[in-house]
Design an enzyme around this catalytic site. Sequence first.
Site, PDB file in Angstrom:
ATOM      1  N   CYS A 261       0.817  -1.225   0.000  1.00 43.40           N
ATOM      2  CA  CYS A 261       0.000   0.000   0.000  1.00 43.40           C
ATOM      3  C   CYS A 261       0.851   1.276   0.000  1.00 43.40           C
ATOM      4  O   CYS A 261       0.638   2.178  -0.814  1.00 43.40           O
ATOM      5  CB  CYS A 261      -0.982  -0.006   1.167  1.00 43.40           C
ATOM      6  N   HIS A 309      -2.502   1.262   6.941  1.00 44.87           N
ATOM      7  CA  HIS A 309      -2.895   1.187   5.526  1.00 44.87           C
ATOM      8  C   HIS A 309      -3.058   2.596   4.978  1.00 44.87           C
ATOM      9  O   HIS A 309      -3.392   3.527   5.709  1.00 44.87           O
ATOM     10  CB  HIS A 309      -4.192   0.404   5.360  1.00 44.87           C
ATOM     11  N   HIS A 321      -5.660   1.937  -4.325  1.00 38.40           N
ATOM     12  CA  HIS A 321      -4.800   1.378  -3.286  1.00 38.40           C
ATOM     13  C   HIS A 321      -4.430  -0.058  -3.604  1.00 38.40           C
ATOM     14  O   HIS A 321      -5.043  -0.705  -4.463  1.00 38.40           O
ATOM     15  CB  HIS A 321      -5.476   1.468  -1.907  1.00 38.40           C
TER      16      HIS A 321
END
Length: 355
Positions: A261, A309, A321
């Site tokens: 990510c 994240h 993402h």
Amino acid sequence: MNRRRCAAAAITVVCAVTLLVSPGQAFAAPAPPGPPKKSLEEVRKELDELYHKASSATDAYNLAEEQAKQQSDQIVQLAKEIVKGQARIDDLKDRAGATARAQYRGGGLPPEAQFALTDDPQLFLDAVGRINSGGKATKDLLGEMNRTQADLAAYSREASTQWARLEANRVKQEKAKKEINKQIAAAKSIEKQLQKEELARLLKLEQDAAYRAQTAWLGSGVLKEINGRATEQGKAAVAFATKQIGKPYVWGAEGPGSYDCSGLTSQAWAAAGRGIPRTSQEQWRQLPRIDIKDMRPGDLIIYHADASHVGMYVGDGAIVHAPRPGRNVTLAGAGSMAILGVVRPDKQMAADPDK
């Protein structure tokens, strides 16, 4: 009488044996029932938790790797300084040695001191001036040598410190790597137990959960307040990130074939000419924070309480993402996960007309 007793005893034994071996008879205690099978929704939540732990460990691994690279660079630079310092020390020693040899050849006195003993007044005055200059030069030479030696000692101490930190971060990397593999292996073990139809239903449950969260987020009216103006750098970062859609998530990866990510977001902004921290936690810690109502394309949305994240806002309530192992870079609802906050990589620390 005895014969009757023996016969009765024999009959009793035969009956007992017959009962023990007769088919269809169950005399052992029934086996305890196994644990109830989990519902797919429970499995989904368990997998979410495992992949979340893997994501947190990935951030720790990436941070340790980034710090190890910085320390390696610092060690290389210190080594260069030590080599340069040692060469300077050798040069200073040669110069000091030349002065000492000249004094020895002059009977322990430098040439200027010998001239000072002359009967010629002008030669005497000139020699005194040279003695004063020579004394200052010698003093400066010794002072420079002492400073260079002190610098060398400081460089050596700093190099030792950096080596220790480098080794500590390598240990952290290895520990994080084991934790990542442990959590991913546990998740894959669960997934392997599911039938093909169950896996399809599980994916549908994931999508439904994300949809519900996104719908609730949009239902709050947040899009009405979001400022959609993007800078040129923001547009470039979004363009890079969206071109990676379809590439697989791989922990620790920074492209070009796969990403995690924060690898995706950091490389997208690097492509836009703006270097940002490698990990989502450091992006949250170091980059300027903004209100969601001021969000614009290119901003980074940080998720979960531990900032484990990150996704890039692309407008219209969506992010791009790299979700998790087993998934590809994709578009998703910006509100499909628990938002911690938003950061802006290209925000000017001075007055920002678009903030």
